[in-house]
Design a protein around this motif. Structure first.
Motif, PDB file in Angstrom:
ATOM      1  N   ARG A 131       0.852  -1.183   0.000  1.00  0.00           N
ATOM      2  CA  ARG A 131       0.000   0.000   0.000  1.00  0.00           C
ATOM      3  C   ARG A 131       0.887   1.232   0.000  1.00  0.00           C
ATOM      4  O   ARG A 131       1.891   1.293   0.713  1.00  0.00           O
ATOM      5  CB  ARG A 131      -0.902   0.028   1.233  1.00  0.00           C
ATOM      6  CG  ARG A 131      -1.967  -1.055   1.248  1.00  0.00           C
ATOM      7  CD  ARG A 131      -2.574  -1.209   2.620  1.00  0.00           C
ATOM      8  NE  ARG A 131      -3.337  -0.045   3.017  1.00  0.00           N
ATOM      9  CZ  ARG A 131      -4.646   0.100   2.817  1.00  0.00           C
ATOM     10  NH1 ARG A 131      -5.327  -0.858   2.211  1.00  0.00           N
ATOM     11  NH2 ARG A 131      -5.286   1.164   3.204  1.00  0.00           N
ATOM     12  N   ASN A 133       0.726   5.425   0.513  1.00  0.00           N
ATOM     13  CA  ASN A 133      -0.107   6.500   1.046  1.00  0.00           C
ATOM     14  C   ASN A 133       0.545   7.840   0.774  1.00  0.00           C
ATOM     15  O   ASN A 133       1.766   7.995   0.969  1.00  0.00           O
ATOM     16  CB  ASN A 133      -0.280   6.347   2.569  1.00  0.00           C
ATOM     17  CG  ASN A 133      -0.998   5.073   2.946  1.00  0.00           C
ATOM     18  OD1 ASN A 133      -2.212   5.035   3.053  1.00  0.00           O
ATOM     19  ND2 ASN A 133      -0.241   4.018   3.144  1.00  0.00           N
ATOM     20  N   HIS A 134      -0.244   8.793   0.328  1.00  0.00           N
ATOM     21  CA  HIS A 134       0.241  10.165   0.185  1.00  0.00           C
ATOM     22  C   HIS A 134      -0.933  11.092   0.421  1.00  0.00           C
ATOM     23  O   HIS A 134      -1.903  11.109  -0.346  1.00  0.00           O
ATOM     24  CB  HIS A 134       0.830  10.408  -1.204  1.00  0.00           C
ATOM     25  CG  HIS A 134       1.331  11.816  -1.373  1.00  0.00           C
ATOM     26  ND1 HIS A 134       2.515  12.257  -0.830  1.00  0.00           N
ATOM     27  CD2 HIS A 134       0.788  12.885  -1.998  1.00  0.00           C
ATOM     28  CE1 HIS A 134       2.686  13.526  -1.123  1.00  0.00           C
ATOM     29  NE2 HIS A 134       1.649  13.939  -1.829  1.00  0.00           N
ATOM     30  N   ASP A 136      -4.279  12.193   1.304  1.00  0.00           N
ATOM     31  CA  ASP A 136      -5.538  11.456   1.440  1.00  0.00           C
ATOM     32  C   ASP A 136      -5.696  10.385   0.362  1.00  0.00           C
ATOM     33  O   ASP A 136      -6.776   9.836   0.183  1.00  0.00           O
ATOM     34  CB  ASP A 136      -6.726  12.424   1.415  1.00  0.00           C
ATOM     35  CG  ASP A 136      -6.801  13.241   0.126  1.00  0.00           C
ATOM     36  OD1 ASP A 136      -5.865  13.138  -0.704  1.00  0.00           O
ATOM     37  OD2 ASP A 136      -7.780  13.995  -0.055  1.00  0.00           O
ATOM     38  N   VAL A 138      -4.683   6.678  -1.206  1.00  0.00           N
ATOM     39  CA  VAL A 138      -4.163   5.358  -0.843  1.00  0.00           C
ATOM     40  C   VAL A 138      -4.236   4.447  -2.068  1.00  0.00           C
ATOM     41  O   VAL A 138      -5.294   4.331  -2.691  1.00  0.00           O
ATOM     42  CB  VAL A 138      -4.963   4.719   0.313  1.00  0.00           C
ATOM     43  CG1 VAL A 138      -4.394   3.338   0.646  1.00  0.00           C
ATOM     44  CG2 VAL A 138      -4.950   5.610   1.545  1.00  0.00           C
TER      45      VAL A 138
END
Length: 230
Positions: A131, A133-134, A136, A138
């Protein structure tokens, strides 16, 4: 289960920075300030990956690497070597000693975390973080799903690969040619204009509410970038 990373680094400020950033990424982290302490930590609890400084006191990083590779129970332990020694001969020596990857100081935390993920994916795929994430956004690479602010984002395969590439390198500006090589491959002929079309589709898909909050930025005369803010 959180992957466990042992950091062998004698610079207190860097060790603290590494621990903070790796824990923020969801890793379980222990720090050893010299080679002897690091080897004791390995014996007490086998890590999933070692970040190893070349110039350690008491026992050098090269010697630590040799000892880890010399024991049956730690022979396959992933090792990324961190060093200020950037000459080709030093890199070759580090890799020949048994390091799986080599990063020259100073380095960015974004690159280091990407290298850690790559090594874990290659050597211990069950531990790899699938996964990204950056802000908001995903990306789940296993299910091929993307969410922004909790909402499902529907992307075509090319847009998915584009976003994945941007999220591995937030803040870095990529030219159209660089994106073509990274996403389409250097052996495929695609016009540079095609990049604009797919970036436009990606932007449209990521637009939830206010368009001004779109994370894909056009850099005039240079290319495209994923904003660092988030």
């Amino acid at each position: 289960m959180q992957p466990y990373i042992l950091v062998m680094e004698d610079e207190d400020a860097l060790a603290t920075l590494l621990q903070y950033n790796l824990e923020k990424e969801g890793y379980d982290v222990t720090v050893a300030s010299d080679g002897e302490e690091g080897m004791l930590q390995v014996e007490e609890r086998l890590p999933d990956l070692v970040l190893l400084d070349w110039m350690l006191p008491k026992l050098s990083g090269i010697e630590v690497c040799r000892r880890i590779r010399g024991k049956a129970e730690t022979r396959n332990l992933p090792i990324i070597m961190l060093t200020a020694r950037g000459e080709e001969s030093d890199r070759v020596r580090g890799l020949d000693t048994g390091a799986d990857d080599y990063l020259t100081k100073p380095f960015s935390m974004v690159e280091l975390i990407a290298r850690i993920r790559a090594v874990l994916r290659r050597i211990r795929p069950g531990l790899a973080d699938d996964r990204l994430n950056h802000g908001d956004i995903v990306i789940d690479r296993v299910s091929h799903r993307v969410k922004r602010s909790g909402q499902e984002v529907h992307l075509g395969p090319t847009e998915f690969r584009l976003l994945d590439h941007f999220m591995q390198h937030p803040g870095r500006v990529f030219s159209r040619e660089q994106l073509l090589d990274a996403v389409w491959g250097s052996d495929v002929y695609v016009e540079a204009r095609t990049v604009d079309v797919h970036v436009g589709r990606l932007r449209k898909a990521l637009s939830i509410g206010d368009d001004s909050a779109n994370p894909i930025r056009t850099v005039r005369s240079a290319g495209y970038s994923l904003d660092l803010e988030g």
